[in-house]
Design a protein around this motif. Structure first.
Motif, PDB file in Angstrom:
ATOM      1  N   SER A 586       0.843  -1.189   0.000  1.00  0.00           N
ATOM      2  CA  SER A 586       0.000   0.000   0.000  1.00  0.00           C
ATOM      3  C   SER A 586       0.883   1.246   0.000  1.00  0.00           C
ATOM      4  N   VAL A 587       0.692   2.119  -1.002  1.00  0.00           N
ATOM      5  CA  VAL A 587       1.478   3.354  -1.100  1.00  0.00           C
ATOM      6  C   VAL A 587       0.526   4.529  -1.295  1.00  0.00           C
ATOM      7  N   LYS A 588       1.045   5.735  -1.082  1.00  0.00           N
ATOM      8  CA  LYS A 588       0.205   6.930  -1.212  1.00  0.00           C
ATOM      9  C   LYS A 588      -0.159   7.203  -2.659  1.00  0.00           C
ATOM     10  N   ASN A 589       0.810   7.048  -3.542  1.00  0.00           N
ATOM     11  CA  ASN A 589       0.553   7.300  -4.957  1.00  0.00           C
ATOM     12  C   ASN A 589       1.560   6.530  -5.799  1.00  0.00           C
ATOM     13  N   ARG A 590       1.314   6.468  -7.089  1.00  0.00           N
ATOM     14  CA  ARG A 590       2.196   5.717  -7.980  1.00  0.00           C
ATOM     15  C   ARG A 590       3.578   6.375  -8.019  1.00  0.00           C
ATOM     16  N   THR A 592       5.753   5.924  -5.502  1.00  0.00           N
ATOM     17  CA  THR A 592       6.298   5.817  -4.156  1.00  0.00           C
ATOM     18  C   THR A 592       7.130   4.542  -4.050  1.00  0.00           C
ATOM     19  N   TYR A 617      -2.976   1.956  -4.512  1.00  0.00           N
ATOM     20  CA  TYR A 617      -2.854   3.391  -4.267  1.00  0.00           C
ATOM     21  C   TYR A 617      -4.076   4.105  -4.839  1.00  0.00           C
ATOM     22  N   ASP A 618      -4.244   5.367  -4.457  1.00  0.00           N
ATOM     23  CA  ASP A 618      -5.375   6.170  -4.923  1.00  0.00           C
ATOM     24  C   ASP A 618      -5.007   6.925  -6.186  1.00  0.00           C
ATOM     25  N   ASP A 619      -6.018   7.103  -7.030  1.00  0.00           N
ATOM     26  CA  ASP A 619      -5.882   7.952  -8.216  1.00  0.00           C
ATOM     27  C   ASP A 619      -7.187   8.722  -8.351  1.00  0.00           C
TER      28      ASP A 619
END
Length: 661
Positions: A586-590, A592, A617-619
């Motif tokens: 799990s990361v904050k964004n692509r 990371t 991650y979220d987008d």
């Protein structure tokens, strides 16, 4: 002599430097002499020991005044890098390891280097303060046995003879015993090597026919394909059928004309004008070496490009050689970086005339094994997706470029293939069913995730000995088809297919009594009153649980094993029975950074193509699941010392976006 008397400290420093060179070169006296002989354009190189004296002779260009000055001095050689070896004029200093009295006969002249004679002439008592190879003396009387052997070598046609009086030949014997045919591979001129030292008799011969080099040495023989001439050179081992094969790890080294201790990145040999330490055993990474590595990588890339785009019969062997990395050390890693940067450009000639990059090459999807994929590639009607090479070479190229390719055939391309009768006839029945199971699964995922539809009305299914459009199939053919298909898909997928095609299938009764009610056209473009809503996954759950939900959406059966410390979080079984081992990150964004523990690294190594990293991650409003299959093969990892982890800053996998809530 005057220089030595006027600058005694400098003279003593020269002696210390000479001693250092002899110790540094150590067991490379023989190869230094071999290099010098090759530089002199010798065809023959001969080493013999008689009465404790060692004679090293060649038939190359005789000494002239410049050569005498060069051999006396340090760094004054006329040799130029890239054109000859030993450019620093220091290699010959290593021969003092054999003897402190050396005679050289060449061009009808005999002169000598002698530490004891120089000390006497200079009235220096400490021999350690006197270099051996600095002051040449015209030879006086020479022992008769030495003179006899020297004259015999002259009669044999040798033009330059080095005589190491009362030699310490035990060191030379150790070196000679370690020699292999590899030492002869990149010599420019020498074609024959003979050695007769204290009971050791060796003979080597080199034959060159175009780019093929055949070497016989010490009852060993080998053949190599050599690329390049001046500057960078590559050598590939050949088998008895003259096919390229991987060489042994011991043979796979960098050469600076003669072998170093630096491992090659692949099972081949790389030769160039690298910078080395004084012993020539290790390569130094400087601007010159960097340039040589770039030239070598460019040579390998050009050979690969030529073979791929001409359907060369040697491509299978070449790909086998470069398909597996031999080492991850600094020098080969720099070579790999340059080579891979070239690979990622547009260079592959497709059968429709386009030039494409490996990124746009078609890679094998995870649901197909290699034999199934190879069959599909041989018979696909989509010629624009194929390179000009074919057969076994195509199989090898597909395997090599798998990790460079971004995607396999798209759903639209699969549909086109399944609309070709010739293609369908080439497929065995189990593969034909497997393809449809995955085509329907991809179509369902597109429908659920992006609410886009694909027109399947042109796809064919079996009807006796022929193939017909699904919408024109008889009820019995439809039943047979879907009855086989449901063995490979989940209940929810089967339900979706029935809703999509507006067909009711009853599998509860026998074939004879069952009925299939076909209500409307099978075209997926027919508007439906109730559209599927896009699937939603909760944002507030742990990443492992989110991945579990996504696996269920895909029709898989996941199981959470994160607390068992196995090196992965989820074991997921597909409808076809494949087990996938998934480690969730799990990361904050692509972009990371992600890292691997030793346990995860080991599990990835064990499970190979069945091991996945799922980066979550979220987008914007979407929750993204990026799957990376076999990460050890696909990612560039760097070992970082904290606790042991394998770190990756760039990753590129198959991306799915699901609306989060």
């Amino acid at each position: 002599m005057n220089e030595a008397l006027n600058s005694p400290r400098l003279f003593s420093d020269m002696a210390a430097m000479e001693s250092y060179m002899a110790e540094s070169y150590g067991e490379r006296v023989f190869v230094e002499m071999l290099q010098n002989a090759d530089d002199a354009e010798s065809m023959r190189f001969h080493v013999v020991e008689r009465d404790g004296h060692v004679f090293i002779a060649n038939d190359g260009k005789p000494f002239d005044e410049t050569d005498v000055k060069s051999i006396c001095r340090s760094g004054a050689s006329e040799k130029q890098r890239g054109k000859s070896i030993g450019y620093r004029g220091v290699g010959f200093k290593s021969t003092t390891h054999l003897s402190d009295t050396i005679y050289i006969h060449s061009n009808d002249c005999t002169f000598s280097f002698s530490r004891s004679l120089a000390a006497r002439r200079l009235n220096i008592e400490d021999l350690n303060a006197v270099p051996t190879i600095r002051i040449p003396f015209l030879a006086g009387e020479i022992e008769s046995n030495v003179l006899d052997m020297m004259n015999e070598l002259k009669r044999m046609g040798f033009t330059t003879i080095f005589i190491f009086q009362h030699a310490n030949y035990q060191t030379l014997i150790q070196e000679v015993e370690s020699l292999t045919e590899d030492y002869l591979l990149f010599l420019r001129h020498i074609r024959q090597v003979t050695i007769d030292v204290h009971g050791i008799a060796l003979h080597g011969s080199i034959q060159k026919r175009g780019d093929i080099i055949s070497i016989q040495f010490n009852n060993r023989s080998s053949s190599w394909k050599q690329l390049g001439r001046d500057g960078a050179q590559l050598a590939f081992l050949l088998n008895d059928n003259q096919e390229i094969v991987p060489c042994s790890r011991k043979q796979a080294v960098f050469h600076c004309y003669l072998p170093t201790y630096e491992e090659s990145p692949f099972a081949l040999k790389i030769n160039s004008d690298f910078s080395t330490d004084p012993s020539r055993k290790h390569i130094s990474l400087d601007e010159r070496t960097d340039e040589a590595l770039n030239q070598s990588a460019s040579l390998l890339f050009s050979e690969l490009q030529s073979q791929v785009n001409s359907d060369c019969s040697q491509l299978t062997g070449l790909v086998e050689v470069i398909g597996k990395r031999n080492t991850f050390n600094k020098i080969p890693r720099r070579f790999i970086e340059e080579f891979y940067s070239m690979l990622r450009k547009d260079w592959i000639l497709a059968r429709d005339g386009r030039i494409v990059s490996p990124e746009h090459f078609k890679k094998r999807p995870t649901f197909l094994d290699e034999s199934e994929w190879n069959l599909i590639r041989r018979h696909t009607p989509l010629l624009g997706t194929l390179p000009v090479t074919n057969g076994e070479a195509l199989q090898a190229l597909d395997g090599f470029l798998h990790d460079f390719a971004k995607e396999s055939y798209t759903l639209a391309e699969w549909i086109l293939m399944m609309s070709s009768e010739d293609f369908m006839k080439s497929l065995p029945q189990p593969l034909y069913i497997k393809l449809y199971a995955n085509i329907f699964r991809m179509a369902r995922n597109q429908d659920l995730f992006s609410q886009t539809t694909q027109d399947l009305h042109g796809c064919l299914i079996a009807s006796g000995d022929t193939y017909v459009l699904i919408k024109q199939a008889k009820e019995d053919d439809l039943y047979t088809f879907f009855n086989e298909l449901r063995k490979h898909i989940s209940t929810s997928e089967l339900r979706w297919i029935q809703e999509k095609f507006e067909i009711n299938l009853d599998f509860t009764s026998s074939t004879e009594t069952s009925t299939i009610q076909k209500q409307t056209s099978l075209s997926t473009n027919v508007p439906r009153q109730e559209q599927s809503t896009r699937k939603v996954i909760s944002r507030w759950r742990a990443a492992e649980q989110q991945c579990m939900e996504f696996e269920v959406i895909q029709g898989n059966t996941p199981r959470d094993v994160s607390k068992q410390n196995l090196g992965y979080d989820i074991v997921s079984r597909t409808p076809s029975g494949e087990e996938r081992y998934i480690e969730v990150k799990s990361v904050k964004n692509r972009g990371t950074k992600i890292s691997f523990t030793n346990n995860e690294y080991t599990a990835a190594h064990i499970h190979g193509d069945h091991y996945y990293i799922c980066v979550v991650y979220d987008d914007a409003e979407d929750l993204v699941f990026e799957y990376i299959r076999n990460p050890l093969e696909k990612l560039v990892l760097e070992k970082v010392v904290r606790q042991w982890e394998w770190v990756c800053e760039e990753y590129d996998g198959e991306i799915f976006k699901v609306q989060g809530q």
